[in-house]
Motif scaffolding. Structure first.
Motif, mmCIF file in Angstrom:
data_model
loop_
_atom_site.group_PDB
_atom_site.id
_atom_site.type_symbol
_atom_site.label_atom_id
_atom_site.label_comp_id
_atom_site.label_asym_id
_atom_site.label_seq_id
_atom_site.Cartn_x
_atom_site.Cartn_y
_atom_site.Cartn_z
ATOM 1 N N SER A 208 0.668 -1.249 -0.160
ATOM 2 C CA SER A 208 0.036 0.089 -0.049
ATOM 3 C C SER A 208 0.892 1.332 0.011
ATOM 4 O O SER A 208 0.480 2.256 -0.331
ATOM 5 C CB SER A 208 -0.970 -0.131 1.172
ATOM 6 O OG SER A 208 -0.308 -0.112 2.346
ATOM 7 N N SER A 209 1.965 1.066 0.443
ATOM 8 C CA SER A 209 3.100 2.425 0.360
ATOM 9 C C SER A 209 4.095 2.157 -0.661
ATOM 10 O O SER A 209 4.558 3.227 -1.460
ATOM 11 C CB SER A 209 3.599 2.678 1.664
ATOM 12 O OG SER A 209 4.481 1.668 1.976
ATOM 13 N N GLU B 220 7.722 10.704 10.352
ATOM 14 C CA GLU B 220 8.411 9.465 9.572
ATOM 15 C C GLU B 220 9.884 9.579 9.912
ATOM 16 O O GLU B 220 10.136 8.397 10.314
ATOM 17 C CB GLU B 220 8.072 9.507 7.998
ATOM 18 C CG GLU B 220 8.634 8.456 7.160
ATOM 19 C CD GLU B 220 7.767 7.248 7.222
ATOM 20 O OE1 GLU B 220 6.527 7.153 7.912
ATOM 21 O OE2 GLU B 220 8.306 6.042 6.925
ATOM 22 N N LYS C 58 10.286 8.666 13.702
ATOM 23 C CA LYS C 58 9.900 7.066 13.740
ATOM 24 C C LYS C 58 11.222 6.396 13.385
ATOM 25 O O LYS C 58 11.614 5.259 14.183
ATOM 26 C CB LYS C 58 8.901 6.924 12.922
ATOM 27 C CG LYS C 58 8.474 5.406 12.766
ATOM 28 C CD LYS C 58 7.258 5.148 12.000
ATOM 29 C CE LYS C 58 7.570 4.687 10.634
ATOM 30 N NZ LYS C 58 6.163 4.200 9.891
HETATM 31 N N1 ATP Z 1 13.827 2.273 9.488
HETATM 32 C C1 ATP Z 1 12.415 2.289 9.772
HETATM 33 N N2 ATP Z 1 11.915 2.364 11.153
HETATM 34 C C2 ATP Z 1 10.601 2.349 11.310
HETATM 35 N N3 ATP Z 1 9.697 2.191 10.182
HETATM 36 C C3 ATP Z 1 10.114 1.905 9.013
HETATM 37 C C4 ATP Z 1 11.528 1.935 8.595
HETATM 38 N N4 ATP Z 1 11.653 1.943 7.419
HETATM 39 C C5 ATP Z 1 10.533 1.992 6.816
HETATM 40 N N5 ATP Z 1 9.301 1.892 7.722
HETATM 41 C C6 ATP Z 1 8.121 1.794 7.898
HETATM 42 O O1 ATP Z 1 7.525 0.945 7.140
HETATM 43 C C7 ATP Z 1 6.491 0.945 6.680
HETATM 44 C C8 ATP Z 1 6.514 0.428 5.119
HETATM 45 O O2 ATP Z 1 6.631 -1.031 5.020
HETATM 46 P P1 ATP Z 1 6.377 -1.936 3.848
HETATM 47 O O3 ATP Z 1 6.997 -1.411 2.475
HETATM 48 O O4 ATP Z 1 6.678 -3.281 4.170
HETATM 49 O O5 ATP Z 1 4.862 -1.784 3.545
HETATM 50 P P2 ATP Z 1 3.952 -1.987 2.258
HETATM 51 O O6 ATP Z 1 4.220 -3.282 1.846
HETATM 52 O O7 ATP Z 1 3.865 -0.871 1.239
HETATM 53 O O8 ATP Z 1 2.587 -1.866 3.162
HETATM 54 P P3 ATP Z 1 1.477 -3.148 3.309
HETATM 55 O O9 ATP Z 1 2.055 -4.253 3.398
HETATM 56 O O10 ATP Z 1 0.837 -2.796 4.648
HETATM 57 O O11 ATP Z 1 0.364 -2.937 2.115
HETATM 58 C C9 ATP Z 1 6.070 2.450 6.402
HETATM 59 O O12 ATP Z 1 5.087 2.745 7.376
HETATM 60 C C10 ATP Z 1 7.474 2.892 6.807
HETATM 61 O O13 ATP Z 1 7.295 4.138 7.676
#
Ligand code: ATP
Ligand code: MG
Length: 345
Positions: free
Chosen positions: A12-13, A233, A236
């Motif tokens: 989703s992201s 972000e 975090k």
């Molecule tokens: N170093 C970090 N520390 C904390 N959070 C992180 C870090 N790097 C990435 N993220 C978080 O991880 C998330 C994205 O993860 P991922 O790419 O697995 O999601 P996605 O596959 O797009 O989403 P979904 O699986 O829910 O559809 C974001 O919320 C981002 O802020």
């Protein structure tokens, strides 16, 4: 030319793609790339929104220099229905395919004509056992969901060789089919959801999708400190769950949300232990972008009292040494894409 296979994870992201080269027993990384997902992405319903996802996928494949057209794709865990059916008698494959629909009707909130059913046999006793039985893991995918994915992939000029689920992908890259691997829970923290998967004897026994993911964490920081999302972000990623940073202020904001994930994980671990006392969960693997958050591994380890590790889907895959460091930084986020690409024909 060696045979290649392509895994496409439409998150989703972020949308990620991985191309692997398979040659006898060896699997080598050929290409990988990621790109921000357009919004609302796959959550949109209209053609304009779906076409935006398709053109993003096209750019991604071009950037990764991928020319193959057959891709393995994952459906989002939060939109499919899964369940272990453990009250079936001993059944042959043929008997199972007719009995399974009765079992499915009980838990799927949609008419069976609106879903595609798939299942894996988790356990089948000897027919002459005192208590002959069959245990099955059932997956029901809504046809509207499948049609939407097929539509987007067609717009993008590729063919879905297989549609799996996110947890099936992550399970393949992180645990594999090894029946002797310790029983594991994968906690996959994405952007919009966190998906839990229990894997035992190389098979999936439970999946659960929670609506608390990385986006909710960022939002909480933004609200608390009155920050823009981009700054939240950053906070975090830098401070995360480190209690000794900024007087624990970020930690305190994140803790209640992380605890939703941790407590639910604890609950399913305990429920599994009660049901299957001989295959207790020994290992926790944190996956997805959220697994990279500073302090999160230690936090889960102390809360769950188990060994916790950050996911590395690349560990069995041969890659150029120059790539190795770069890959390790983003490794947990690639679990699904790598697992999809690892699927056997
Ligand atoms: N170093 C970090 N520390 C904390 N959070 C992180 C870090 N790097 C990435 N993220 C978080 O991880 C998330 C994205 O993860 P991922 O790419 O697995 O999601 P996605 O596959 O797009 O989403 P979904 O699986 O829910 O559809 C974001 O919320 C981002 O802020
Ligand atoms: Mg994801």
């Amino acid at each position: 030319m060696a045979k290649t296979s392509i895994g496409l994870d439409i998150g989703s992201s972020i949308i990620r793609v991985v191309e692997l080269e398979k040659d006898k027993e060896r699997v080598k990384l050929r290409s990988l790339a990621s790109i921000a997902s357009p919004q609302p992405g796959m959550n949109g319903e209209g053609d304009v929104e779906l076409e935006a996802v398709a053109s993003t996928i096209k750019s991604l494949l071009t950037a990764a220099k991928i020319e193959g057209k057959d891709v393995v794709v994952a459906l989002p865990e939060s939109k499919v229905f899964t369940r272990v059916i453990d009250d079936l008698p001993y059944l042959t494959d043929k008997e199972l395919s007719s009995s399974i629909t009765y079992a499915a009707e009980e838990f799927i909130p949609l008419p069976l004509t609106d879903v595609n059913l798939n299942w894996q046999i988790l356990y089948r006793s000897n027919p002459k056992d005192k208590n002959p039985r069959t245990v099955v893991f059932l997956i029901a995918s809504p046809k509207t969901l499948i049609n939407k994915y097929v539509k987007v992939l067609t717009y993008a000029g590729v063919r879905p060789k297989a549609l799996e689920t996110e947890t099936m992908g992550a399970t393949r890259s992180l645990v594999g089919p090894n029946p002797f691997a310790p029983t594991t829970i994968i906690i996959q923290i994405g952007s919009s959801t966190t998906d839990l998967t229990i894997v035992s004897k190389g098979l999936i026994w439970l999946t659960r999708s929670l609506s608390t993911g990385g986006l909710a964490l960022t939002r909480a920081i933004a609200q608390h400190f009155n920050f823009e999302m981009s700054q939240a972000e950053e906070y975090k990623k830098v401070y995360g769950m480190l209690e000794d940073q900024l007087d624990g202020k970020v930690y305190e904001v994140l803790k209640p949300l992380i605890d939703i994930i941790a407590q639910e994980s604890k609950r399913v671990i305990q429920a599994f232990a009660e049901k299957y006392p001989t295959s207790q969960i020994k290992r926790v693997v944190l996956s997805g972008g959220g697994a990279k958050m500073p302090g999160i591994v230690i936090y889960f380890a102390s809360l769950l009292g188990l060994e916790v590790q950050e996911a590395d889907p690349w560990y069995t895959i041969i890659k150029d040494q120059t790539l190795a460091t770069k890959l390790s930084q983003d490794a947990p986020a690639y679990s699904v894409a790598v697992g999809l690409a690892l699927r056997e024909e």
